[in-house]
Design an enzyme around this catalytic site. Structure first.
Site, PDB file in Angstrom:
ATOM      1  N   ARG A  60      -8.735   1.697 -15.565  1.00 34.86           N
ATOM      2  CA  ARG A  60      -8.226   0.378 -15.949  1.00 34.86           C
ATOM      3  C   ARG A  60      -9.166  -0.758 -15.563  1.00 34.86           C
ATOM      4  O   ARG A  60      -9.096  -1.843 -16.126  1.00 34.86           O
ATOM      5  CB  ARG A  60      -6.812   0.180 -15.410  1.00 34.86           C
ATOM      6  CG  ARG A  60      -5.817   1.113 -16.110  1.00 34.86           C
ATOM      7  CD  ARG A  60      -4.425   0.987 -15.582  1.00 34.86           C
ATOM      8  NE  ARG A  60      -4.312   1.221 -14.159  1.00 34.86           N
ATOM      9  CZ  ARG A  60      -4.000   2.381 -13.600  1.00 34.86           C
ATOM     10  NH1 ARG A  60      -3.742   3.423 -14.340  1.00 34.86           N
ATOM     11  NH2 ARG A  60      -3.909   2.487 -12.296  1.00 34.86           N
ATOM     12  N   GLU A  97      -4.217   9.421  -0.057  1.00 32.74           N
ATOM     13  CA  GLU A  97      -3.056   9.758   0.762  1.00 32.74           C
ATOM     14  C   GLU A  97      -2.997  11.264   1.026  1.00 32.74           C
ATOM     15  O   GLU A  97      -2.710  11.706   2.118  1.00 32.74           O
ATOM     16  CB  GLU A  97      -1.783   9.288   0.055  1.00 32.74           C
ATOM     17  CG  GLU A  97      -0.535   9.421   0.901  1.00 32.74           C
ATOM     18  CD  GLU A  97       0.686   8.844   0.211  1.00 32.74           C
ATOM     19  OE1 GLU A  97       1.793   9.090   0.726  1.00 32.74           O
ATOM     20  OE2 GLU A  97       0.550   8.155  -0.820  1.00 32.74           O
TER      21      GLU A  97
END
Length: 172
Positions: A60, A97
């Protein structure tokens, strides 16, 4: 223009408890998209953040970085996921994560001393933007700032970035 009104909230995506800020509704709105790029460019000009190159992260960051580079008279450099670029690359691995990821730019894309603005659609924890900054600095470029359409302030991504100007058009 109220850009927040063009961002769709999708609850429980990609997993329960997450509120996803969907930019596809902004992208489909011709007036909103034009305003976003024009406003982004205006912010860069006012803050004197006119880079030689804009580096946009996959994927993006490409959407907003390319037209912003056009408006500012800068070049655009894609920072791609590992294995997507055909030539010799500079790369950086960074923590997620759950695991790691990596980004790459062509070795001949950036030159030491070039002024670089890093652009993406959103900053959350700052991991990807921070890794991109390290990659740009490892090459010897002058990181002049960051630009994001959306900033999720509660996740404090700014504190994981170098001390350079940061433009956020929308904050949640």
């Amino acid at each position: 223009m109220d850009l927040k009104s063009l961002i769709r909230d999708i609850p429980d995506f990609p997993k329960p408890g997450i509120l996803f800020r969907d930019i596809t509704t902004l992208l489909r709105d011709p007036e909103g998209l034009r305003y976003t790029i024009d406003f982004f460019a205006q912010q860069c000009i006012e803050k004197e953040l006119i880079p030689d190159y804009i580096v946009g992260m996959e994927s993006r960051g490409f959407i907003f970085g390319s037209p912003l580079a056009y408006k500012l008279g800068s070049g655009f450099i894609p920072a791609r996921k590992k294995g997507k670029l055909p030539g010799a690359v500079h790369s950086i691995e960074y923590e997620l994560e759950y695991g790691t990821d990596s980004l790459e730019v062509h070795q001949d894309a950036l030159h030491p001393g070039s002024r670089v603005l890093i652009v993406d659609d959103l900053i959350a924890t700052g991991g990807t933007a921070g890794a991109t900054a390290k990659l740009v600095q490892k090459i010897g470029c002058d990181l002049v700032g960051f630009g994001f359409i959306i900033e999720l302030r509660d996740l404090q991504g700014r504190k994981h970035l170098p001390d350079v100007p940061i433009i956020s058009l929308i904050e949640y």
